[in-house]
Write an enzyme that holds these catalytic residues in place. Structure first.
Site: not given
Ligand code: ADP
Ligand code: MG
Length: 404
Positions: A36, A199, A354, A377
């Protein structure tokens, strides 16, 4: 971009307040990763080359409005000095007499870093008096290069802009606005959104907004299972948000009505738990009751690849599997390769979030992506169509000089 850029400012001989994101991971007083800091160097060098006197501010961690030297930016001053190859002065408080004296002692091209703005509760409260005291450290010129903080109305991001003549985007911020802004306002088509992650509830607004803007949406990751279950498909022990089934069903109905291409997985990689040694691949319709889906399967990869290869704009947020475990990382790696290949063929690709960024970096393909968004975010809120206070507060090009 309709906001003023640092490139538009007359900075010579002026103290310029630059809000950066030096929120680096620390191990005691040791900086674990200085990415960063390095990312701000082009902005800082531009200001130095133009003869500005740089007053830098950042937050670090969550000191919760109290002085906690665990979150001191002093080690960052030392590292920044090495990276810039010039001295960096440090003020032990981001407001007050010492900071003012040190800012006034700066000569053209010299740099002062202020202590963590979050040592004061007024920072997160966006307190006007505190904002005014921050602004006193500059000659009415403010630059924000902290995109990752721009969804927060904090004093050093938003409040301060009321007390300066011009508030401009730094080069990093400008790049974010250029890429994300084009994707949401005037994307080259087809525009394909790839969403995954844990989620649905984290990303409902992103799904809704991108459904209005994109030509197709590919959904993987755990969030796919809430959509699949809402269609009466078996999902075994996969993660499902049961309180979001109606919402998922409604979104899919809306997609059908509008003939919007909403593409869900057709097969997946299953296991008894994320830690189990043996995995299995089945079609979604054949999901056994006792297993959970942890990655997209080969048919889904092929389906997604086809959509990605045809895209001219790609926005990707959220891993399509539990990529932290090698057994469930293949889907996410395949998407990274497909997005990289589409980019090499001329598509514009944006990766945000992230975990998604971490996955792309781990794949070794980060340099092939057109734009990696730094603000987790903030980029989600941007893609959800929200106005970010830290961006709204910047001076419009059309009113490039305001009276205060
Ligand atoms: P980002 O940080 O890129 O926005 P998220 O925080 O929404 O992404 O999601 C990332 C998480 O989702 C990871 O820790 C990953 O392990 C989890 N994940 C992805 N697919 C699955 C799955 N099928 N079952 C459980 N966890 C999952
Ligand atoms: Mg995340």
């Amino acid at each position: 971009m309709n906001k003023l850029s640092i490139r538009d400012l007359e900075m010579s001989g002026k103290r310029v307040f630059i809000r950066v994101d030096f929120n680096v991971p620390m191990d005691g007083a040791k900086i674990e990763d200085d990415t960063r800091i390095r990312e701000t160097l082009p902005t800082l060098r531009l200001a130095i080359d133009r003869g500005a006197r740089l007053v830098l501010a950042s937050h670090l961690g969550r000191p919760k409005g109290k002085i906690d030297l665990k979150y001191s930016l002093a080690p960052v001053a030392a590292r920044l000095s090495e990276l810039l190859g010039r001295p960096v002065a440090f003020a032990g408080d981001c407001v007050g007499a010492d900071a003012e004296a040190k800012s006034k002692a700066l000569r053209d091209g010299e740099v002062l870093l202020l202590e963590n703005v979050r040592f004061h509760p007024q920072e997160e409260a966006n307190d006007p008096e505190f904002s005014r005291r921050l602004a006193q450290l500059c000659d009415q010129l403010f630059v924000c290069d902290a995109f990752g903080s721009s969804h927060r109305a904090h004093a050093s991001v938003v409040g301060i802009t009321k007390f300066v003549r011009q508030a401009a985007a730094g080069l990093l911020m400008e790049k974010e606005l250029t890429y994300l802004g084009k994707a949401v306002s005037n994307p080259d088509r087809p525009f394909v959104a790839i969403l995954g992650g844990a989620k649905v509830s984290d990303k409902i607004e992103v799904v809704q907004n991108l459904m209005k803007l994109a030509d197709a949406m590919l959904i993987g990751g755990a969030m796919a299972y809430t959509f699949l279950k809402s269609q009466g498909l078996p999902v075994g022990k996969s993660l499902v948000e049961n309180d979001k089934l109606d919402l998922a069903r409604n979104l899919l109905e809306e997609a059908r009505r509008r003939k919007f291409r909403f593409v869900l997985p057709v097969d997946h990689v299953l296991a008894e738990s994320p830690d189990s040694a043996s995995t299995r691949v089945t079609d979604i319709a054949q999901t056994p009751e006792n297993l959970m889906g942890l990655d997209i399967g080969p048919k889904t990869i092929a389906l997604f690849n086809q959509e990605i290869a045809a895209a001219r704009t790609l926005v990707w947020n959220g891993p399509v599997g539990m990529f932290e475990k090698p057994a469930f990382a293949q889907g996410t790696l395949a998407i990274a390769r497909a997005v990289a290949a589409a980019s090499a063929a001329g598509a514009t690709s944006i990766v945000g979030g992230g975990d998604s960024v971490a996955a792309v970096e781990r794949s070794g393909l980060a340099s092939k992506i057109s734009h990696i968004s730094t603000g987790g975010g903030a980029s989600l809120e941007f893609l959800a169509g929200k106005k970010l206070p830290g961006i709204e507060a910047l001076t419009n090009k059309s009113e490039s000089r305001k009276e205060i």
